[in-house]
Design a protein around this motif. Structure first.
Motif, PDB file in Angstrom:
ATOM      1  N   VAL A  18      -0.764   7.291  -5.144  1.00 29.58           N
ATOM      2  CA  VAL A  18      -0.746   8.721  -4.810  1.00 29.58           C
ATOM      3  C   VAL A  18      -1.538   8.970  -3.535  1.00 29.58           C
ATOM      4  O   VAL A  18      -1.101   9.711  -2.639  1.00 29.58           O
ATOM      5  CB  VAL A  18      -1.314   9.560  -5.979  1.00 29.58           C
ATOM      6  CG1 VAL A  18      -1.542  11.006  -5.538  1.00 29.58           C
ATOM      7  CG2 VAL A  18      -0.377   9.517  -7.175  1.00 29.58           C
ATOM      8  N   ALA A  19      -2.714   8.333  -3.425  1.00 32.90           N
ATOM      9  CA  ALA A  19      -3.558   8.508  -2.241  1.00 32.90           C
ATOM     10  C   ALA A  19      -2.857   8.000  -0.984  1.00 32.90           C
ATOM     11  O   ALA A  19      -2.921   8.641   0.078  1.00 32.90           O
ATOM     12  CB  ALA A  19      -4.886   7.772  -2.441  1.00 32.90           C
ATOM     13  N   ILE A  20      -2.158   6.871  -1.099  1.00 33.88           N
ATOM     14  CA  ILE A  20      -1.444   6.307   0.056  1.00 33.88           C
ATOM     15  C   ILE A  20      -0.318   7.244   0.500  1.00 33.88           C
ATOM     16  O   ILE A  20      -0.144   7.508   1.698  1.00 33.88           O
ATOM     17  CB  ILE A  20      -0.893   4.905  -0.285  1.00 33.88           C
ATOM     18  CG1 ILE A  20      -2.046   3.906  -0.444  1.00 33.88           C
ATOM     19  CG2 ILE A  20       0.078   4.420   0.791  1.00 33.88           C
ATOM     20  CD1 ILE A  20      -1.632   2.563  -0.999  1.00 33.88           C
ATOM     21  N   HIS A  21       0.450   7.746  -0.483  1.00 33.88           N
ATOM     22  CA  HIS A  21       1.538   8.671  -0.138  1.00 33.88           C
ATOM     23  C   HIS A  21       0.999   9.957   0.476  1.00 33.88           C
ATOM     24  O   HIS A  21       1.625  10.536   1.372  1.00 33.88           O
ATOM     25  CB  HIS A  21       2.374   8.985  -1.389  1.00 33.88           C
ATOM     26  CG  HIS A  21       3.412   7.961  -1.692  1.00 33.88           C
ATOM     27  ND1 HIS A  21       4.564   7.825  -0.950  1.00 33.88           N
ATOM     28  CD2 HIS A  21       3.482   7.010  -2.659  1.00 33.88           C
ATOM     29  CE1 HIS A  21       5.296   6.839  -1.438  1.00 33.88           C
ATOM     30  NE2 HIS A  21       4.662   6.328  -2.474  1.00 33.88           N
ATOM     31  N   THR A  22      -0.160  10.401   0.001  1.00 37.04           N
ATOM     32  CA  THR A  22      -0.756  11.631   0.533  1.00 37.04           C
ATOM     33  C   THR A  22      -1.243  11.426   1.964  1.00 37.04           C
ATOM     34  O   THR A  22      -1.076  12.305   2.826  1.00 37.04           O
ATOM     35  CB  THR A  22      -1.929  12.081  -0.366  1.00 37.04           C
ATOM     36  OG1 THR A  22      -1.461  12.232  -1.708  1.00 37.04           O
ATOM     37  CG2 THR A  22      -2.496  13.403   0.109  1.00 37.04           C
ATOM     38  N   GLU A  23      -1.840  10.255   2.218  1.00 35.96           N
ATOM     39  CA  GLU A  23      -2.350   9.973   3.564  1.00 35.96           C
ATOM     40  C   GLU A  23      -1.210   9.802   4.564  1.00 35.96           C
ATOM     41  O   GLU A  23      -1.281  10.304   5.693  1.00 35.96           O
ATOM     42  CB  GLU A  23      -3.212   8.714   3.536  1.00 35.96           C
ATOM     43  CG  GLU A  23      -3.855   8.400   4.881  1.00 35.96           C
ATOM     44  CD  GLU A  23      -4.793   7.199   4.823  1.00 35.96           C
ATOM     45  OE1 GLU A  23      -5.306   6.806   5.882  1.00 35.96           O
ATOM     46  OE2 GLU A  23      -5.001   6.669   3.709  1.00 35.96           O
ATOM     47  N   TYR A  24      -0.148   9.098   4.152  1.00 34.90           N
ATOM     48  CA  TYR A  24       1.004   8.868   5.033  1.00 34.90           C
ATOM     49  C   TYR A  24       2.171   9.753   4.576  1.00 34.90           C
ATOM     50  O   TYR A  24       3.201   9.268   4.136  1.00 34.90           O
ATOM     51  CB  TYR A  24       1.393   7.391   5.016  1.00 34.90           C
ATOM     52  CG  TYR A  24       0.279   6.484   5.469  1.00 34.90           C
ATOM     53  CD1 TYR A  24      -0.005   6.313   6.824  1.00 34.90           C
ATOM     54  CD2 TYR A  24      -0.515   5.822   4.548  1.00 34.90           C
ATOM     55  CE1 TYR A  24      -1.042   5.482   7.248  1.00 34.90           C
ATOM     56  CE2 TYR A  24      -1.555   4.990   4.952  1.00 34.90           C
ATOM     57  CZ  TYR A  24      -1.817   4.837   6.303  1.00 34.90           C
ATOM     58  OH  TYR A  24      -2.842   4.026   6.712  1.00 34.90           O
ATOM     59  N   TYR A  25       1.950  11.043   4.709  1.00 29.58           N
ATOM     60  CA  TYR A  25       2.915  12.037   4.208  1.00 29.58           C
ATOM     61  C   TYR A  25       3.940  12.332   5.300  1.00 29.58           C
ATOM     62  O   TYR A  25       3.947  13.399   5.909  1.00 29.58           O
ATOM     63  CB  TYR A  25       2.149  13.295   3.802  1.00 29.58           C
ATOM     64  CG  TYR A  25       2.853  14.173   2.799  1.00 29.58           C
ATOM     65  CD1 TYR A  25       3.209  13.693   1.542  1.00 29.58           C
ATOM     66  CD2 TYR A  25       3.139  15.505   3.109  1.00 29.58           C
ATOM     67  CE1 TYR A  25       3.833  14.515   0.624  1.00 29.58           C
ATOM     68  CE2 TYR A  25       3.757  16.330   2.190  1.00 29.58           C
ATOM     69  CZ  TYR A  25       4.111  15.827   0.954  1.00 29.58           C
ATOM     70  OH  TYR A  25       4.737  16.640   0.040  1.00 29.58           O
ATOM     71  N   THR A  26       4.822  11.357   5.550  1.00 25.91           N
ATOM     72  CA  THR A  26       5.764  11.466   6.665  1.00 25.91           C
ATOM     73  C   THR A  26       7.129  12.014   6.252  1.00 25.91           C
ATOM     74  O   THR A  26       7.886  12.489   7.093  1.00 25.91           O
ATOM     75  CB  THR A  26       5.954  10.088   7.322  1.00 25.91           C
ATOM     76  OG1 THR A  26       6.374   9.138   6.323  1.00 25.91           O
ATOM     77  CG2 THR A  26       4.651   9.609   7.941  1.00 25.91           C
ATOM     78  N   ARG A  27       7.466  11.902   4.956  1.00 28.45           N
ATOM     79  CA  ARG A  27       8.758  12.414   4.457  1.00 28.45           C
ATOM     80  C   ARG A  27       8.499  13.309   3.243  1.00 28.45           C
ATOM     81  O   ARG A  27       8.705  12.901   2.095  1.00 28.45           O
ATOM     82  CB  ARG A  27       9.695  11.269   4.101  1.00 28.45           C
ATOM     83  CG  ARG A  27      10.040  10.365   5.282  1.00 28.45           C
ATOM     84  CD  ARG A  27      11.143   9.396   4.960  1.00 28.45           C
ATOM     85  NE  ARG A  27      12.432  10.060   4.781  1.00 28.45           N
ATOM     86  CZ  ARG A  27      13.571   9.414   4.500  1.00 28.45           C
ATOM     87  NH1 ARG A  27      13.570   8.101   4.360  1.00 28.45           N
ATOM     88  NH2 ARG A  27      14.701  10.066   4.361  1.00 28.45           N
ATOM     89  N   PRO A  28       8.011  14.520   3.482  1.00 25.66           N
ATOM     90  CA  PRO A  28       7.592  15.405   2.385  1.00 25.66           C
ATOM     91  C   PRO A  28       8.659  15.648   1.328  1.00 25.66           C
ATOM     92  O   PRO A  28       8.355  15.711   0.139  1.00 25.66           O
ATOM     93  CB  PRO A  28       7.216  16.713   3.102  1.00 25.66           C
ATOM     94  CG  PRO A  28       6.956  16.321   4.511  1.00 25.66           C
ATOM     95  CD  PRO A  28       7.825  15.148   4.796  1.00 25.66           C
ATOM     96  N   ARG A  29       9.929  15.793   1.757  1.00 26.84           N
ATOM     97  CA  ARG A  29      11.004  16.088   0.799  1.00 26.84           C
ATOM     98  C   ARG A  29      11.167  14.977  -0.237  1.00 26.84           C
ATOM     99  O   ARG A  29      11.591  15.242  -1.365  1.00 26.84           O
ATOM    100  CB  ARG A  29      12.327  16.309   1.528  1.00 26.84           C
ATOM    101  CG  ARG A  29      12.529  17.733   2.024  1.00 26.84           C
ATOM    102  CD  ARG A  29      13.720  17.848   2.943  1.00 26.84           C
ATOM    103  NE  ARG A  29      14.939  17.253   2.406  1.00 26.84           N
ATOM    104  CZ  ARG A  29      15.756  17.864   1.535  1.00 26.84           C
ATOM    105  NH1 ARG A  29      15.462  19.070   1.082  1.00 26.84           N
ATOM    106  NH2 ARG A  29      16.859  17.271   1.123  1.00 26.84           N
ATOM    107  N   LEU A  30      10.819  13.767   0.138  1.00 31.17           N
ATOM    108  CA  LEU A  30      10.909  12.645  -0.795  1.00 31.17           C
ATOM    109  C   LEU A  30       9.564  12.363  -1.458  1.00 31.17           C
ATOM    110  O   LEU A  30       9.497  12.150  -2.670  1.00 31.17           O
ATOM    111  CB  LEU A  30      11.400  11.386  -0.066  1.00 31.17           C
ATOM    112  CG  LEU A  30      12.779  11.451   0.572  1.00 31.17           C
ATOM    113  CD1 LEU A  30      13.117  10.113   1.222  1.00 31.17           C
ATOM    114  CD2 LEU A  30      13.848  11.823  -0.445  1.00 31.17           C
ATOM    115  N   GLN A  31       8.506  12.369  -0.658  1.00 34.53           N
ATOM    116  CA  GLN A  31       7.215  11.920  -1.168  1.00 34.53           C
ATOM    117  C   GLN A  31       6.604  12.873  -2.193  1.00 34.53           C
ATOM    118  O   GLN A  31       5.862  12.429  -3.066  1.00 34.53           O
ATOM    119  CB  GLN A  31       6.245  11.701  -0.001  1.00 34.53           C
ATOM    120  CG  GLN A  31       6.579  10.437   0.788  1.00 34.53           C
ATOM    121  CD  GLN A  31       5.677  10.263   1.980  1.00 34.53           C
ATOM    122  OE1 GLN A  31       5.844  10.937   2.995  1.00 34.53           O
ATOM    123  NE2 GLN A  31       4.713   9.358   1.873  1.00 34.53           N
TER     124      GLN A  31
END
Length: 202
Positions: A18-31
């Motif tokens: 979750v922390a990794i996806h939050t830090e690299y939030y490049t595709r919000p619609r998917l992430q």
């Protein structure tokens, strides 16, 4: 509690993701959907630990987990749909150009095939969404009927609400999963880059 280290390991791994996806939030619609799905592990872990620690509170803890489970199934569907929209544009128009996909056994003997396109998308979405509605509703009815003494988990007496709520929940869940399988069956080639089958089985 011998399960504590295992629960902690799963929870920490999911929290890290979750922390990794939050830090690299490049595709919000998917992430955003991936993050919601990943939160299932800490929620399940916390529910299991609290149920072991406070056994009398299980009746109030499990409904939270069950409702979130339904929410996760919907988010998995939304994740697949958003990916397809990003890659293909109008998903229903793309699907309408494909060869018809029949129902899987045994439903192919009792259901008419869904027309490829908007109807197919609508039927799969409706099937998944129905579980998101029925699961919390059945959970609420279980809590209400337990207060009146007519809910006893595991008892199949006709004057007990448990068998009816269990059947409604299980049938709705099976149909939602079937609709997810049908959705994947129609788009398995387009979804191959994100390998949804392995994620679904997990």
């Amino acid at each position: 509690m011998c399960t504590a280290p295992l629960l902690a390991t799963d929870k920490d791994a999911a929290t890290l993701q979750v922390a990794i996806h939050t830090e690299y939030y490049t595709r919000p619609r998917l992430q955003r959907h991936v993050i919601r799905i990943l939160w299932m592990v800490p929620i399940y872990s916390l529910d299991a630990w609290l149920a072991l620690r406070f056994k009398d509170a299980r009746a109030y803890l499990d409904p939270v987990r069950e409702i979130y489970e339904a929410y996760v199934i919907y988010n998995f569907y939304a994740y697949l749909m958003n990916y397809l929209e990003d890659e293909l544009g109008l998903v229903d128009e793309h699907l309408a150009k494909k060869a018809p996909t029949g129902h899987i056994w045994p439903f192919n003997h009792c259901l008419t095939p869904w027309r490829m396109g908007q109807e197919y998308i609508w039927e799969t979405k409706k099937g998944v969404t129905s579980y998101v509605i029925i699961r919390p509703l059945c959970t609420a009815l279980a809590l209400i009927t337990s207060q009146f003494g007519v809910y006893s988990e595991g008892s199949w007496r006709p004057n007990n609400s448990y068998p009816y709520l269990a059947m409604a929940t299980n049938l709705s869940q099976m149909w939602a999963l079937y609709c997810l399988v049908m959705f994947y069956h129609a788009f398995k080639d387009e979804l191959q880059p994100i390998r949804p089958l392995s994620k679904f089985l997990c």
